[in-house]
Scaffold this active site. Structure first.
Site, PDB file in Angstrom:
ATOM      1  N   ASP A 243      67.837  46.508  28.001  1.00  0.00           N
ATOM      2  CA  ASP A 243      68.763  47.765  28.061  1.00  0.00           C
ATOM      3  C   ASP A 243      67.924  48.788  28.628  1.00  0.00           C
ATOM      4  O   ASP A 243      68.668  49.925  29.407  1.00  0.00           O
ATOM      5  CB  ASP A 243      69.558  47.807  26.619  1.00  0.00           C
ATOM      6  CG  ASP A 243      70.466  46.726  26.187  1.00  0.00           C
ATOM      7  OD1 ASP A 243      70.507  45.944  27.153  1.00  0.00           O
ATOM      8  OD2 ASP A 243      70.780  46.624  25.344  1.00  0.00           O
ATOM      9  N   GLU A 244      66.994  49.334  27.788  1.00  0.00           N
ATOM     10  CA  GLU A 244      66.190  50.471  28.287  1.00  0.00           C
ATOM     11  C   GLU A 244      65.947  50.555  29.654  1.00  0.00           C
ATOM     12  O   GLU A 244      66.198  51.561  30.206  1.00  0.00           O
ATOM     13  CB  GLU A 244      64.904  50.424  27.301  1.00  0.00           C
ATOM     14  CG  GLU A 244      63.949  51.455  27.867  1.00  0.00           C
ATOM     15  CD  GLU A 244      62.768  51.770  26.823  1.00  0.00           C
ATOM     16  OE1 GLU A 244      62.884  51.028  25.785  1.00  0.00           O
ATOM     17  OE2 GLU A 244      61.722  52.508  27.225  1.00  0.00           O
ATOM     18  N   ARG A 245      65.547  49.511  30.042  1.00  0.00           N
ATOM     19  CA  ARG A 245      65.122  49.622  31.524  1.00  0.00           C
ATOM     20  C   ARG A 245      66.095  49.659  32.606  1.00  0.00           C
ATOM     21  O   ARG A 245      66.237  50.359  33.649  1.00  0.00           O
ATOM     22  CB  ARG A 245      64.334  48.045  32.081  1.00  0.00           C
ATOM     23  CG  ARG A 245      63.102  48.112  31.445  1.00  0.00           C
ATOM     24  CD  ARG A 245      62.048  46.770  31.428  1.00  0.00           C
ATOM     25  NE  ARG A 245      61.116  46.960  30.581  1.00  0.00           N
ATOM     26  CZ  ARG A 245      60.208  45.862  30.157  1.00  0.00           C
ATOM     27  NH1 ARG A 245      60.638  44.536  30.423  1.00  0.00           N
ATOM     28  NH2 ARG A 245      59.394  46.097  29.174  1.00  0.00           N
TER      29      ARG A 245
END
Ligand SMILES: Cc1cc2nc3c(=O)[nH]c(=O)nc-3n(C[C@H](O)[C@H](O)[C@H](O)COP(=O)(O)OP(=O)(O)OC[C@H]3O[C@@H](n4cnc5c(N)ncnc54)[C@H](O)[C@@H]3O)c2cc1C
Length: 381
Positions: A243-245
């Site tokens: 999700d972060e990426r």
């Protein structure tokens, strides 16, 4: 021109809501937040009231149960806030520190920490990186030792976004030194727990968000604060990184697209040798090249979003998107500075800020080399 056409009136309305929030609440105060080195916590409360902090999360916890297309719109619009630090702080909270809690946390933990996070009453941070281990996550040394019903935590985390603002950390710690990849746990640590100290770090960019070193000195939290099973932390963190990426890609790309547009206006207005800078063929070629690179990245990112909406594992595609987008936005920032001449080097120029702000993309949340290392392994090299 850049983002995908909004597929429904619901999407359009949502984009307008976020855009209005950005125009009214962040843009007018963008430089003030830079000077302070952080932004007002009240922004989270206001976002919570608008329902912007738990887009994909269950309604039972205050979320909206919307698909990834809405998450993409949120970060596309936030990236137009003229302050990448603010954007980073918010995205850490919405998509980097809370996904594991939503996916794996107990009902009790979600009620206590996720519900207020979605409401904007509590701010979260993700604490993984340490002085001795960043890319090599399995090399972290922060220990959580079980003592009765508590974990006793000792160690140091560095470069943690929202370190001083957060009300709780999603901490990755070693809970079984002999357990290999099964020896790590994700633990919620409230930041008012005795034994925690934060030292703020000074960055070359992202001035609007606080980043700090956190020391844990015999910090005691209940074992029931563990997200998921003890020992499952490494795998859960790897999932949370996805999700972060993708959010990092969406955000950096959207900011660069705006910069490209602003640079177009600049080259059309800037007169050199009796004609606009935009009339030099070099300018036209370079602008077209940059637009082509951004558009290719946009296609890749949209494909990642589509894969997630359709319920597929997009890990490989997200890794490629992270690698490519972060490289392209750096090239675009560099190109845009060049067109601005001396003004591009000034602190208040968008191109100058983008030059330092985009640099983190290839380092944080899995560096370019980490992405290539992963993809090479996946390809069987
Ligand atoms: C502004 C900012 C905000 C951040 N926010 C957070 C946060 O909120 N939470 C958090 O936990 N961390 C955060 N970080 C930390 C960030 O995720 C790490 O800096 C990043 O993972 C890299 O780790 P490192 O700094 O230890 O570099 P290292 O891991 O030491 O890497 C050094 C170099 O080696 C390269 N390298 C890595 N793997 C390979 C390989 N296989 N082959 C060849 N070279 C390789 C790296 O790409 C890099 O160029 C933040 C960092 C910054 C600068």
């Amino acid at each position: 021109m850049f983002h995908r056409p909004d597929p429904s009136s619901e999407h359009k309305l949502f984009r307008e809501t976020v855009r209005r929030f950005v125009v009214e609440k962040i843009r007018p105060r963008a430089r003030e937040f830079d000077e302070k080195g952080r932004f007002d916590k009240s922004l989270y409360l206001e976002m919570g009231e608008l329902g912007l902090l738990g887009l994909r999360y269950d309604e039972a916890y205050g979320g909206s149960e919307l698909d990834w297309t809405f998450t993409a719109i949120l970060h596309e619009e936030l990236a137009r806030s003229d302050n990448a630090g603010v954007t980073t702080g918010i995205s850490v909270h919405t998509d980097m520190a809370t996904p594991s809690l939503h996916q794996f946390g107990t009902e009790e933990l979600k009620q206590k920490y996720l519900v207020p996070a979605i409401a904007g009453e509590m701010v979260s941070a993700i604490a993984v990186t340490e002085p001795g281990a960043g890319s090599d996550v399995s090399g972290i040394r922060t220990r959580a030792v079980r003592d009765g019903d508590d974990w006793v935590i000792n160690g140091t985390k560095i470069y943690i976004t929202n370190a001083a603002t957060a009300d709780w950390y999603c901490l990755l710690a070693v809970t079984d030194p002999e357990g290999g990849y099964g020896g790590f746990s994700q633990i919620i640590v409230p930041t008012d727990t005795p034994g925690i100290s934060v030292r703020l770090e000074e960055k070359i960019g992202l001035w609007g968000s606080d980043t700090g070193e956190i020391t844990f000195d015999n910090v005691r939290v209940p074992v029931s604060n563990t997200i998921g099973e003890p020992g499952a932390g490494f795998q859960q963190q790897m999932m949370q990184f996805q999700d972060e990426r993708l959010v990092a890609c969406i955000s950096l790309l959207s900011g660069s697209e705006l910069l490209w547009q602003e640079t177009r206006e600049w080259v059309e207005g800037r007169m050199l040798f009796g004609k606009p800078l935009s009339k030099m063929q070099n300018t036209q070629f370079r602008m077209v090249e940059m637009l082509t690179e951004l558009t290719a990245c946009r296609a890749l990112v949209n494909q990642c979003v589509d894969q997630l909406v359709e319920g597929h594992d997009a890990t490989d595609l997200i890794s490629m998107a992270k690698l490519q987008c972060c490289r392209v936005v750096r090239r675009v920032a560099d190109g845009c500075i060049q067109f601005h001449g001396g003004y591009g080097y000034m602190k208040d120029s968008a191109a100058g800020r983008a030059f330092v702000d985009t640099r983190i993309g290839s380092i944080g949340g899995g560096s370019d080399e980490t992405m290539m290392h992963y993809l090479a392994k996946r390809l069987g090299f």
